[in-house]
Design a protein around this motif. Structure first.
Motif, PDB file in Angstrom:
ATOM      1  N   THR A 159      -9.269  -9.152 -62.714  1.00 36.58           N
ATOM      2  CA  THR A 159      -8.176  -8.282 -63.173  1.00 36.58           C
ATOM      3  C   THR A 159      -7.238  -7.992 -62.008  1.00 36.58           C
ATOM      4  O   THR A 159      -7.681  -7.648 -60.905  1.00 36.58           O
ATOM      5  CB  THR A 159      -8.727  -6.965 -63.728  1.00 36.58           C
TER       6      THR A 159
ATOM      7  N   THR B 181      -5.908  -9.539 -66.958  1.00 36.47           N
ATOM      8  CA  THR B 181      -7.256 -10.035 -66.678  1.00 36.47           C
ATOM      9  C   THR B 181      -7.337 -11.505 -67.058  1.00 36.47           C
ATOM     10  O   THR B 181      -6.993 -11.894 -68.191  1.00 36.47           O
ATOM     11  CB  THR B 181      -8.313  -9.251 -67.462  1.00 36.47           C
TER      12      THR B 181
ATOM     13  N   ARG C 269     -14.140 -13.633 -64.265  1.00 36.26           N
ATOM     14  CA  ARG C 269     -13.214 -12.673 -64.881  1.00 36.26           C
ATOM     15  C   ARG C 269     -12.580 -11.879 -63.732  1.00 36.26           C
ATOM     16  O   ARG C 269     -13.277 -11.278 -62.924  1.00 36.26           O
ATOM     17  CB  ARG C 269     -13.966 -11.750 -65.820  1.00 36.26           C
TER      18      ARG C 269
END
Length: 644
Positions: free
Chosen positions: A630, A614, A628
């Motif tokens: 991932t 991530t 963010r």
């Protein structure tokens, strides 16, 4: 001889019918012929009764009787035009009548007997079928001709021997039309008589597939011989006039007719040709020799130039060199046009004036003490050879003016000083280092690092490792080293580049740049961060990222014998954090047994697994999280490779 009536009675003279017997008429004619009466041949006066009159054997009351008078010797009786009644005339008439009767009987007999037969003297494609029964003639013709469409037909085109299959050219016998041309028995008696002594040739009628025939004729054009136009060549520095060599071309319309009309004969055919046109006229050849070629090599040609300090230099073409750049070609109007090979001329002249030129240099960046400063660009001053050589045609035909000045022009660098300053490349944005390589892999890593070092990516642009480096082969300095091929260790030229790609990917990762496409290895390599690495392969697998910042970026590479560092410079505005997840979903490796040799690289294998990474991006000043993301990666187990 007597003339018998339709009732069969015989009378001395005629009865009431008023007719004269044939014997009496003949006797009268004999008397006329001898000029004296013959009592035995005395002819009573014939009597003709008109309707309503009484007639006797000796006379007729109304109208008066005309007595038959003997013919005078040597002529007809007075008042008579009766020369046709002479014995000679009668004999000719009788003979002619007999002949006519015989002819008519013979004509009718011949017509009846020849019914259902081919007219006499008929020849079709060299086969005599005259007088044959129609069915037998048809069988004979088909037996001789039916297979010819599938047989190779020898063809001659000029001095070329080839062949053609008529059926492939769409040619077949049209039997119905051919028999229609043979026709029935002629009714004209003269034609029938002449047929006994003459021959009548009936051509075979063909069925023609025009598209197939045109295709075959077009294929035969390969045997055309193009005209070699007259030109001028150089023997060293001496111009030589080369006369034209006329060619030939297949005459398509006449060749088409020849094939249609004569293919059935089965004999070799010579297809007609016509001369290929010659465009360059003799007088034009002479003019080009005297007015261009000979003056061109009469003396050298010189181009002069100056360097930045004003020092003069010159570039020369001697007559032998001029001969290599000058050629002639048809101008389409009957003449010869001179052609000048500018690339060849530039190759000869440019090195001679190279010391007078200034090469352009892009602005770059000097990196020291954690900061970067702009190294100014250099504007170039280069000879514009296309413009300079525009003067060459006039110089070559001039008897005295054979020198000219070279044309220089300013050449701006791709990255000017002003543009470099505007990029605001002032500090490191992200950096990453990997190590653990040596030998051939180290050679390839250092080679690609040197190529990428100093790359500048403007705001909004995408950097592609494959596009920037181009091919990575032996010619570019790369060597054979280890790679991963279908999950197994192998070797190839350029092996090891993936370690550089992983290092570059991580530098861009921590600089906060946008991922524009990358691919992880098929199985995990321990010296790389899990789920945060990349592989590349020429033309197939690439590493890309986009400069999503407001400033430019500058890529710095630092390579040693065992590690490689990539640093991204620009204006740092974000902080980046990497959060690596735990391994999950382990998979055991399988065993692969290969024959011993160079292609077998033994491996102990390793488990496969799934893991995620991530990336968290925060604003550098405020610390506020911007994004963010991932990424989950599944690594295959590394096979256990046994070499046996």
């Amino acid at each position: 001889m007597t003339n018998e009536s339709s009732t069969g009675r015989h009378d001395h003279g005629r009865g009431q019918g008023g007719e004269v017997s044939l014997r009496q008429l003949l006797a009268a004619n004999r008397t006329a012929a001898t000029g004296s009466p013959d009592e035995s041949a005395t002819v009573p006066i014939p009597s003709v009764s008109r309707p309503g009159q009484r007639a006797t054997a000796d006379r007729v009351e109304d109208p008066p009787t005309e007595v038959l008078r003997p013919v005078r010797p040597g002529g007809a009786p007075p008042g008579s035009g009766g020369g046709w009644k002479s014995p000679g005339a009668r004999r000719i008439a009788i003979a002619a009548g007999a002949l006519l009767a015989i002819g008519v009987i013979g004509y009718v007999t011949d017509l009846v007997r020849s019914s259902g037969e081919v007219p006499r003297g008929t020849v079709v494609a060299g086969i005599d079928i005259g007088g044959m029964d129609n069915a037998a003639a048809d069988t004979k013709l088909r037996g001789a001709l039916a297979g010819r469409s599938g047989q190779a037909l020898p063809i001659r085109i000029g001095d070329v021997q080839t062949e053609l299959t008529p059926s492939a050219a769409g040619l077949e016998v049209d039997w119905d039309a051919t028999w229609a041309a043979i026709d029935d028995q002629p009714l004209n008696p003269f034609t029938r008589f002449a047929s006994m002594f003459t021959r009548r040739t009936v051509p075979v009628t063909s069925k023609v597939d025009s598209a197939a025939l045109d295709q075959q004729l077009s294929a035969l054009r390969v045997h055309d011989r193009p005209t070699v136009e007259g030109t001028i060549r150089f023997d060293g520095a001496d111009p030589v006039a080369v006369p034209p060599v006329p060619g030939r071309e297949l005459d398509l319309p006449l060749a088409r007719t020849t094939l249609i009309d004569r293919w059935i004969l089965g004999a070799a055919l010579e297809l007609p040709v016509h001369p290929a046109p010659v465009t360059v006229q003799p007088e034009a050849l002479t003019r080009a020799l005297n007015e261009v070629a000979q003056p061109a090599v009469a003396a050298e040609v010189v181009f002069t130039g100056k360097d930045a300090t004003g020092k003069e230099a010159s570039a020369k073409l001697d007559p032998a060199q001029i001969a290599t750049i000058l050629s002639f070609a048809p101008d389409g109007q009957g003449g010869l046009a001179a052609k000048y090979d500018q690339a060849a001329a530039t190759a000869l002249l440019a090195p001679q004036l190279a010391p007078t030129e200034v090469e352009p240099k892009d602005a770059t960046f000097a990196l020291a003490g954690g900061g970067a400063r702009v190294v100014p660009a250099v504007t170039g001053n280069k000879v514009n050879w296309p413009k300079t050589l525009e003067k060459l045609p006039l110089l070559l035909i001039s008897p005295d003016q054979r020198a000219a000045e070279a044309v220089y022009e300013k050449v701006e660098p791709k990255l000017t000083t002003e543009a470099a300053n505007a990029l605001k490349i002032v500090e490191p944005m992200g950096s990453f280092t990997t190590g653990g390589f040596s030998g051939p892999s180290g050679v390839n890593i250092r080679t690609v690092a040197a190529k990428v070092n100093g790359a500048v990516v403007r705001p909004g642009d995408v950097f592609s490792l494959n596009d920037f480096t181009g091919p990575r082969g032996v010619a570019e300095g790369y060597v054979e080293s280890g790679i991963i091929d279908h999950g197994r260790p192998s070797t190839a030229v350029g092996g090891g580049i993936s370690q550089f790609a992983t290092t570059l990917y991580n530098a861009a990762y921590f600089a906060g740049l946008e991922d524009a496409g990358h691919t992880e290895h098929s199985y995990y390599i321990s010296r790389y961060p899990a789920a945060r690495e990349a592989t590349v392969f020429d033309g197939a697998i690439d590493l890309k990222f986009r400069n999503n910042t407001q400033s430019g970026i500058y890529i710095e590479t630092l390579a040693t014998g065992s590690d490689i560092t990539v640093r991204i410079w620009g204006t740092k505005t974000v902080e980046v954090e990497s959060i690596t997840g735990e391994k999950s979903k382990p998979t055991e490796p399988n065993t692969v047994k290969l024959p011993k040799g160079k292609d077998c690289i033994a491996s102990e294998g390793a488990d496969g697994f799934t893991i995620s990474d991530t990336r968290v991006i925060k604003d550098r000043k405020s610390g506020k999280e911007i994004s963010r993301h991932t990424r989950t990666v599944k690594y295959d187990p590394i096979p256990i490779v046994q070499c046996e």
